[in-house]
Design a protein around this motif. Structure first.
Motif, PDB file in Angstrom:
ATOM      1  N   PHE A  25       0.660  -1.224  -0.098  1.00 18.74           N
ATOM      2  CA  PHE A  25      -0.022   0.097  -0.007  1.00 18.74           C
ATOM      3  C   PHE A  25       0.911   1.236   0.012  1.00 18.74           C
ATOM      4  CE2 PHE A  25       0.089  -0.814   4.767  1.00 18.74           C
ATOM      5  CZ  PHE A  25       0.660   0.434   5.069  1.00 18.74           C
ATOM      6  N   TYR A  26       0.105   2.684  -0.517  1.00 19.62           N
ATOM      7  CA  TYR A  26       0.734   3.784  -0.383  1.00 19.62           C
ATOM      8  C   TYR A  26       0.118   4.721   0.287  1.00 19.62           C
ATOM      9  CZ  TYR A  26       3.555   1.628  -4.248  1.00 19.62           C
ATOM     10  OH  TYR A  26       4.330   0.958  -5.378  1.00 19.62           O
ATOM     11  N   ARG A  27       0.881   5.623   0.838  1.00 22.79           N
ATOM     12  CA  ARG A  27      -0.011   6.606   1.641  1.00 22.79           C
ATOM     13  C   ARG A  27       1.174   7.840   1.734  1.00 22.79           C
ATOM     14  NH1 ARG A  27      -1.418   7.719   7.649  1.00 22.79           N
ATOM     15  NH2 ARG A  27       0.596   8.896   7.106  1.00 22.79           N
ATOM     16  N   ARG A  28       0.749   8.986   1.467  1.00 18.48           N
ATOM     17  CA  ARG A  28       1.683  10.086   1.634  1.00 18.48           C
ATOM     18  C   ARG A  28       1.841  10.484   3.078  1.00 18.48           C
ATOM     19  NH1 ARG A  28      -0.349  15.411  -1.873  1.00 18.48           N
ATOM     20  NH2 ARG A  28       1.600  16.134  -0.773  1.00 18.48           N
ATOM     21  N   VAL A  29       3.202  10.969   3.428  1.00 12.34           N
ATOM     22  CA  VAL A  29       3.370  10.965   4.979  1.00 12.34           C
ATOM     23  C   VAL A  29       2.709  11.974   5.539  1.00 12.34           C
ATOM     24  CG1 VAL A  29       5.312  11.856   6.297  1.00 12.34           C
ATOM     25  CG2 VAL A  29       5.941  10.274   4.505  1.00 12.34           C
ATOM     26  N   ASP A  30       2.466  13.258   4.912  1.00  9.13           N
ATOM     27  CA  ASP A  30       1.307  14.318   5.015  1.00  9.13           C
ATOM     28  C   ASP A  30       1.371  15.252   3.987  1.00  9.13           C
ATOM     29  OD1 ASP A  30       3.213  16.196   5.333  1.00  9.13           O
ATOM     30  OD2 ASP A  30       3.899  15.460   7.276  1.00  9.13           O
ATOM     31  N   LEU A  31       0.296  16.066   4.070  1.00  6.91           N
ATOM     32  CA  LEU A  31       0.005  17.103   3.202  1.00  6.91           C
ATOM     33  C   LEU A  31       0.681  18.361   3.153  1.00  6.91           C
ATOM     34  CD1 LEU A  31      -3.992  16.435   2.736  1.00  6.91           C
ATOM     35  CD2 LEU A  31      -2.035  15.263   1.392  1.00  6.91           C
ATOM     36  N   HIS A  32       1.162  18.569   4.396  1.00  4.20           N
ATOM     37  CA  HIS A  32       1.913  19.863   4.582  1.00  4.20           C
ATOM     38  C   HIS A  32       3.153  19.963   5.069  1.00  4.20           C
ATOM     39  CE1 HIS A  32      -2.213  21.188   3.859  1.00  4.20           C
ATOM     40  NE2 HIS A  32      -2.745  20.221   4.727  1.00  4.20           N
TER      41      HIS A  32
ATOM     42  N   ALA B  57       5.968  16.406   2.679  1.00  9.15           N
ATOM     43  CA  ALA B  57       4.663  16.598   1.808  1.00  9.15           C
ATOM     44  C   ALA B  57       4.747  16.019   0.498  1.00  9.15           C
ATOM     45  CB  ALA B  57       4.192  18.068   1.860  1.00  9.15           C
ATOM     46  N   GLU B  58       6.194  15.769   0.120  1.00  7.57           N
ATOM     47  CA  GLU B  58       6.576  15.215  -1.089  1.00  7.57           C
ATOM     48  C   GLU B  58       7.033  13.744  -1.112  1.00  7.57           C
ATOM     49  OE1 GLU B  58       6.037  16.732  -4.076  1.00  7.57           O
ATOM     50  OE2 GLU B  58       4.927  18.496  -2.897  1.00  7.57           O
ATOM     51  N   GLU B  59       6.798  13.084   0.025  1.00  8.96           N
ATOM     52  CA  GLU B  59       7.195  11.731   0.053  1.00  8.96           C
ATOM     53  C   GLU B  59       5.893  10.799   0.747  1.00  8.96           C
ATOM     54  OE1 GLU B  59      11.849  11.423   0.890  1.00  8.96           O
ATOM     55  OE2 GLU B  59      10.701  11.622   2.614  1.00  8.96           O
ATOM     56  N   VAL B  60       6.225   9.558  -0.107  1.00 12.49           N
ATOM     57  CA  VAL B  60       5.139   8.674   0.401  1.00 12.49           C
ATOM     58  C   VAL B  60       5.860   7.340   0.917  1.00 12.49           C
ATOM     59  CG1 VAL B  60       3.531   7.200  -0.929  1.00 12.49           C
ATOM     60  CG2 VAL B  60       3.818   9.335  -1.855  1.00 12.49           C
ATOM     61  N   ILE B  61       4.880   6.938   2.039  1.00 10.34           N
ATOM     62  CA  ILE B  61       5.501   5.497   2.554  1.00 10.34           C
ATOM     63  C   ILE B  61       5.073   4.477   1.795  1.00 10.34           C
ATOM     64  CG2 ILE B  61       3.459   5.853   4.330  1.00 10.34           C
ATOM     65  CD1 ILE B  61       5.224   4.478   6.379  1.00 10.34           C
ATOM     66  N   HIS B  62       5.840   3.727   1.591  1.00 13.07           N
ATOM     67  CA  HIS B  62       5.387   2.480   0.870  1.00 13.07           C
ATOM     68  C   HIS B  62       5.807   1.134   1.607  1.00 13.07           C
ATOM     69  CE1 HIS B  62       6.824  -0.503  -2.756  1.00 13.07           C
ATOM     70  NE2 HIS B  62       5.403  -0.607  -2.358  1.00 13.07           N
ATOM     71  N   ALA B  63       4.520   0.511   1.785  1.00 11.76           N
ATOM     72  CA  ALA B  63       4.572  -0.736   2.585  1.00 11.76           C
ATOM     73  C   ALA B  63       4.293  -1.866   1.692  1.00 11.76           C
ATOM     74  CB  ALA B  63       3.576  -0.720   4.026  1.00 11.76           C
TER      75      ALA B  63
END
Length: 432
Positions: free
Chosen positions: A111-118, A126-132
């Protein structure tokens, strides 16, 4: 009959299969892909750690907690650029990723999810995504479980349907048997069902129909039989009276009239004999099965013809061999066709026989033939195409009907065609 229930079973199975796919697509349309829901449940522990442990860390402790989770789980947790994550996901999931939602990649167990939006977790977050990835997702097992559910539902549907259908199938088999027996002339056959059977009303109607047909045919046979026998007595008296009158007559004109009357009486006597023959054929009591050589039998049939009339050209297959049936009835059928050919032909008659899948006997002549519109009617009792012609040649319109009944009793067929000689061509086809 088996074909009906096989088609019914196939229809039920197709309905269940279509319903399964319809449920899947309707659920996907209304509530999302069920497979994603299953994968989300299987990855619930990793999602819980992310949302309830890592995300609730202070800004300076977010990465520390992420590393602690990495140490205690077999799932790989990586930080990847947002652009790289977008490139790994289908276009339709980009919007959810941009909104900060957790996006499942079920096929790759990730799954993918952005670390945060701000950028609140750390600089550049804000420009990185956690990839599990390497999540404990097993869609195959889930699909097997779903399949088992549908199979159980199908079985619980099919078992009562099969039991219900079996009772109908057995009932229809019984009705089919009775219909076959009635069609074969055993009019006493009846279907027996309990009053509570679903098919009981139909069976009662069939039994009533068979009884009605049996009664009508019995009444017809009894009437013809009685009339035919009752006619024999006055015919015998007329013959005796004419013989006495002949012995006492001296006038040549009276003698000539007596001869004409004797011809009428002989014709009437022949009609009675033909009627009795028809009755015996209808009652199916005249069939006497025996094996006989076909070629000598057909030649004997030719020898029995009127020697003063045109004689047939005979072409018999050398491999005709023997057949089993009522020799007398079959030869009577062929004899009737040959005598008709003698009556209506112009001098050329042909008899041929050959054996292929069965036995085929052909009688043809060079007479006027039979119009195509009349060919289906010439086998009806007493039907004559040209009554004035029959008065000059004799006959009662029963010869072809008797021939057809005799052939049908042996499981064969008789048909009339146009002959290459110009007249009628009768074809008898008998099973091997």
């Amino acid at each position: 009959m088996n074909r009906i229930f096989f088609r019914f079973f196939v229809l039920v199975m197709l309905s269940i299969t279509i319903a399964t796919f319809a449920i899947y697509f309707a659920t996907s349309r209304l509530f999302g892909d069920p497979l994603d829901d299953i994968a989300r449940r299987q990855a619930a522990a990793q999602i819980f750690l992310l949302e309830q442990y890592i995300d609730k860390a202070p800004a300076d402790d977010w990465l520390v907690r992420l590393n602690k989770v990495r140490e205690v789980t077999d799932v790989k947790l990586d930080l990847v650029p947002l652009t790289s994550a977008r490139a790994s996901l289908p276009v339709q999931q980009h919007g959810a990723l941009d909104r900060g939602e957790l996006v499942l990649d079920t096929a790759n167990k990730a799954f993918y999810r952005r670390v945060d939006l701000h950028g609140e977790s750390y600089v550049g977050s804000a420009e990185e995504v956690i990839h599990a990835h390497q999540l404990p997702i097993d869609i195959g097992l889930a699909l097997e479980m779903e399949a088992v559910r549908y199979v159980i539902v199908a079985l619980f549907l099919l078992v009562p349907i099969a039991l219900w259908s079996r009772s109908h199938w057995l009932g229809l088999q019984e009705l089919s048997r009775v219909a076959d027996e009635v069609g074969a002339g055993r009019l006493a056959a009846r279907a027996s069902f309990k009053p509570g059977a679903i098919i009981y009303p139909l069976a009662e109607r069939l039994n009533h129909m068979a009884g009605r047909i049996e009664g009508l045919l019995d009444a017809q046979k009894n009437l013809l039989h009685s009339v035919s026998h009752e006619l024999r007595t006055p015919i015998a008296r007329l013959e005796f009276a004419l013989e006495l009158l002949r012995s006492a007559a001296d006038d040549p004109a009276l003698e000539q009239r007596i001869v004409a009357m004797e011809g009428d009486v002989a014709e009437l006597n022949g009609l009675v004999n033909e009627l009795l023959g028809m009755i015996r054929l209808d009652s199916r009591q005249a069939l006497q099965q025996a094996s006989f050589e076909l070629a000598p039998a057909l030649l004997g049939c030719v020898d029995a013809l009127d020697p003063l009339a045109a004689q047939p050209q005979v072409r018999l297959d050398s491999a005709l061999g023997s057949m089993t049936g009522d020799r007398r009835l079959l030869l009577r059928a062929v004899g009737n066709l040959l005598r008709n050919a003698q009556k209506y032909g112009n001098g050329q008659i042909a008899l041929s026989a050959r054996r292929a899948d069965g036995v085929e006997i052909v009688v043809e002549d060079d007479g006027p033939g039979i119009p195509e519109a009349e060919r289906g009617k010439v086998f009806e009792p007493f039907y004559r195409i040209d009554r004035s012609r029959d008065r000059s040649t004799g006959g009662f319109g029963l010869g072809l009907s008797i021939a057809q009944k005799a052939v049908a009793l042996h499981g064969g067929t008789i048909a009339v065609e146009q002959s290459a000689m110009g007249g009628a061509r009768f074809v008898i086809a008998l099973p091997a």
